[in-house]
Motif scaffolding. Structure first.
Motif, PDB file in Angstrom:
ATOM      1  N   CYS A  76      40.869  -4.131  48.531  1.00 36.86           N
ATOM      2  CA  CYS A  76      40.765  -3.035  47.568  1.00 36.86           C
ATOM      3  C   CYS A  76      40.091  -3.500  46.277  1.00 36.86           C
ATOM      4  CB  CYS A  76      42.143  -2.455  47.246  1.00 36.86           C
ATOM      5  SG  CYS A  76      42.078  -1.127  46.022  1.00 36.86           S
ATOM      6  N   PRO A  77      38.938  -2.913  45.931  1.00 35.54           N
ATOM      7  CA  PRO A  77      38.244  -3.330  44.709  1.00 35.54           C
ATOM      8  C   PRO A  77      38.918  -2.837  43.437  1.00 35.54           C
ATOM      9  CG  PRO A  77      37.053  -1.552  45.769  1.00 35.54           C
ATOM     10  CD  PRO A  77      38.190  -1.914  46.679  1.00 35.54           C
ATOM     11  N   PHE A  78      39.891  -1.946  43.565  1.00 37.84           N
ATOM     12  CA  PHE A  78      40.542  -1.372  42.404  1.00 37.84           C
ATOM     13  C   PHE A  78      41.945  -1.912  42.152  1.00 37.84           C
ATOM     14  CE2 PHE A  78      37.521   1.789  43.961  1.00 37.84           C
ATOM     15  CZ  PHE A  78      36.704   1.847  42.853  1.00 37.84           C
ATOM     16  N   GLY A  79      42.434  -2.772  43.019  1.00 35.51           N
ATOM     17  CA  GLY A  79      43.774  -3.320  42.843  1.00 35.51           C
ATOM     18  C   GLY A  79      44.855  -2.265  42.954  1.00 35.51           C
ATOM     19  N   ALA A  80      44.591  -1.247  43.761  1.00 43.75           N
ATOM     20  CA  ALA A  80      45.482  -0.095  43.819  1.00 43.75           C
ATOM     21  C   ALA A  80      46.519  -0.163  44.937  1.00 43.75           C
ATOM     22  CB  ALA A  80      44.651   1.177  43.971  1.00 43.75           C
ATOM     23  N   ILE A  81      46.533  -1.250  45.694  1.00 44.94           N
ATOM     24  CA  ILE A  81      47.495  -1.386  46.790  1.00 44.94           C
ATOM     25  C   ILE A  81      48.421  -2.550  46.459  1.00 44.94           C
ATOM     26  CG2 ILE A  81      47.794  -1.721  49.275  1.00 44.94           C
ATOM     27  CD1 ILE A  81      44.882  -0.787  49.624  1.00 44.94           C
ATOM     28  N   ARG A  82      49.705  -2.303  46.616  1.00 47.19           N
ATOM     29  CA  ARG A  82      50.699  -3.346  46.338  1.00 47.19           C
ATOM     30  C   ARG A  82      51.602  -3.532  47.548  1.00 47.19           C
ATOM     31  NH1 ARG A  82      53.291  -1.350  40.823  1.00 47.19           N
ATOM     32  NH2 ARG A  82      53.051   0.658  41.806  1.00 47.19           N
ATOM     33  N   MET A  83      52.258  -4.673  47.583  1.00 49.48           N
ATOM     34  CA  MET A  83      53.217  -4.940  48.641  1.00 49.48           C
ATOM     35  C   MET A  83      54.586  -4.447  48.177  1.00 49.48           C
ATOM     36  SD  MET A  83      53.780  -6.086  51.670  1.00 49.48           S
ATOM     37  CE  MET A  83      52.255  -6.929  52.050  1.00 49.48           C
ATOM     38  N   ASP A  84      55.245  -3.697  49.034  1.00 52.84           N
ATOM     39  CA  ASP A  84      56.620  -3.280  48.783  1.00 52.84           C
ATOM     40  C   ASP A  84      57.507  -4.284  49.516  1.00 52.84           C
ATOM     41  OD1 ASP A  84      59.126  -2.155  48.625  1.00 52.84           O
ATOM     42  OD2 ASP A  84      58.585  -0.257  49.570  1.00 52.84           O
ATOM     43  N   TYR A  85      58.006  -5.258  48.770  1.00 46.44           N
ATOM     44  CA  TYR A  85      58.738  -6.355  49.398  1.00 46.44           C
ATOM     45  C   TYR A  85      60.059  -5.915  50.020  1.00 46.44           C
ATOM     46  CZ  TYR A  85      55.182  -9.323  47.463  1.00 46.44           C
ATOM     47  OH  TYR A  85      53.973  -9.890  47.178  1.00 46.44           O
ATOM     48  N   SER A  86      60.598  -4.783  49.588  1.00 44.36           N
ATOM     49  CA  SER A  86      61.844  -4.319  50.193  1.00 44.36           C
ATOM     50  C   SER A  86      61.624  -3.826  51.627  1.00 44.36           C
ATOM     51  CB  SER A  86      62.484  -3.219  49.338  1.00 44.36           C
ATOM     52  OG  SER A  86      61.651  -2.078  49.304  1.00 44.36           O
ATOM     53  N   SER A  87      60.449  -3.265  51.893  1.00 42.77           N
ATOM     54  CA  SER A  87      60.165  -2.780  53.248  1.00 42.77           C
ATOM     55  C   SER A  87      59.242  -3.712  54.024  1.00 42.77           C
ATOM     56  CB  SER A  87      59.526  -1.389  53.188  1.00 42.77           C
ATOM     57  OG  SER A  87      58.206  -1.474  52.668  1.00 42.77           O
ATOM     58  N   GLY A  88      58.538  -4.601  53.304  1.00 42.18           N
ATOM     59  CA  GLY A  88      57.579  -5.482  53.960  1.00 42.18           C
ATOM     60  C   GLY A  88      56.296  -4.767  54.338  1.00 42.18           C
ATOM     61  N   LYS A  89      56.091  -3.603  53.740  1.00 40.52           N
ATOM     62  CA  LYS A  89      54.899  -2.792  54.010  1.00 40.52           C
ATOM     63  C   LYS A  89      54.155  -2.563  52.698  1.00 40.52           C
ATOM     64  CE  LYS A  89      56.864  -1.243  58.059  1.00 40.52           C
ATOM     65  NZ  LYS A  89      56.359  -1.587  59.320  1.00 40.52           N
ATOM     66  N   ILE A  90      52.942  -2.057  52.792  1.00 44.15           N
ATOM     67  CA  ILE A  90      52.193  -1.801  51.570  1.00 44.15           C
ATOM     68  C   ILE A  90      52.610  -0.478  50.937  1.00 44.15           C
ATOM     69  CG2 ILE A  90      50.202  -3.172  52.249  1.00 44.15           C
ATOM     70  CD1 ILE A  90      48.826  -0.323  52.702  1.00 44.15           C
ATOM     71  N   SER A  91      52.292  -0.357  49.660  1.00 44.60           N
ATOM     72  CA  SER A  91      52.562   0.855  48.898  1.00 44.60           C
ATOM     73  C   SER A  91      51.291   1.210  48.142  1.00 44.60           C
ATOM     74  CB  SER A  91      53.706   0.596  47.919  1.00 44.60           C
ATOM     75  OG  SER A  91      53.935   1.724  47.112  1.00 44.60           O
ATOM     76  N   LYS A  92      50.905   2.470  48.190  1.00 41.01           N
ATOM     77  CA  LYS A  92      49.707   2.912  47.485  1.00 41.01           C
ATOM     78  C   LYS A  92      49.763   4.414  47.261  1.00 41.01           C
ATOM     79  CE  LYS A  92      45.776   3.677  49.691  1.00 41.01           C
ATOM     80  NZ  LYS A  92      45.816   5.101  49.493  1.00 41.01           N
ATOM     81  N   CYS A  93      48.886   4.868  46.402  1.00 40.21           N
ATOM     82  CA  CYS A  93      48.732   6.295  46.143  1.00 40.21           C
ATOM     83  C   CYS A  93      48.267   6.979  47.423  1.00 40.21           C
ATOM     84  CB  CYS A  93      47.680   6.475  45.039  1.00 40.21           C
ATOM     85  SG  CYS A  93      47.057   8.155  44.852  1.00 40.21           S
ATOM     86  N   ASN A  94      48.915   8.073  47.763  1.00 45.89           N
ATOM     87  CA  ASN A  94      48.448   8.837  48.917  1.00 45.89           C
ATOM     88  C   ASN A  94      47.709  10.098  48.471  1.00 45.89           C
ATOM     89  OD1 ASN A  94      50.407  10.678  48.191  1.00 45.89           O
ATOM     90  ND2 ASN A  94      51.623  10.463  50.047  1.00 45.89           N
ATOM     91  N   GLY A  95      47.437  10.188  47.165  1.00 45.53           N
ATOM     92  CA  GLY A  95      46.689  11.327  46.643  1.00 45.53           C
ATOM     93  C   GLY A  95      47.420  12.648  46.814  1.00 45.53           C
ATOM     94  N   CYS A  96      48.733  12.563  47.000  1.00 42.05           N
ATOM     95  CA  CYS A  96      49.525  13.773  47.265  1.00 42.05           C
ATOM     96  C   CYS A  96      48.816  14.616  48.332  1.00 42.05           C
ATOM     97  CB  CYS A  96      49.763  14.563  45.984  1.00 42.05           C
ATOM     98  SG  CYS A  96      50.773  13.695  44.767  1.00 42.05           S
TER      99      CYS A  96
END
Length: 138
Positions: A76-96
């Protein structure tokens, strides 16, 4: 159309952060960082499990397929994806993707989240590059 943060109007109130059900937007130094839902999304191309899909024109995570490898985070060139360590999955905006208007846009008191600002892409990329350099030393 992409929802683009207007950095000139952002007052760093973080209402957009608090309203987001996915923790998909965060504000750093007055720059709202969120997914730009790129047409040729590097994150989608990097995902070996095809866990990033398009829904109503937005790039969203299929949590059932995500294995938490983090390749999309690096892509991601925008740094908009993060790791959700509680679930072990990624977290990101889904644009509603299932709503008519993005919630962050609705709560922004200054109208800093708009469908027109283009300069944020460069500013956001510069900030992400700066942060990656800082954190690579830690």
């Amino acid at each position: 159309m992409k929802l683009m943060p207007n950095v000139k109007l952002c007052i760093d109130c973080k209402r957009c952060e608090r309203i987001c059900p996915n923790n998909g937007i965060f504000v750093v130094e007055g720059i709202p960082i969120k997914c730009m839902h790129c047409e040729d999304a590097p994150c989608m191309n990097a995902c070996p499990e095809n866990a990033l899909i398009r829904l109503n024109g937005k790039v969203v995570v299929d949590k059932k397929k995500c294995v938490g490898c983090g390749l999309c985070i690096e892509a991601c060139p925008f740094g908009a994806i993060r790791m959700d360590y509680s679930s072990g999955k990624i977290s990101k905006c889904n644009g509603c993707a299932k709503k008519d208007v993005e919630l962050c846009k609705l709560v922004c008191p200054t109208g800093a989240l708009d469908y027109s600002e283009k300069t944020v892409e460069n500013k956001q990329k510069e900030l992400v590059s700066k942060l990656k350099k800082i954190y690579s030393y830690i």
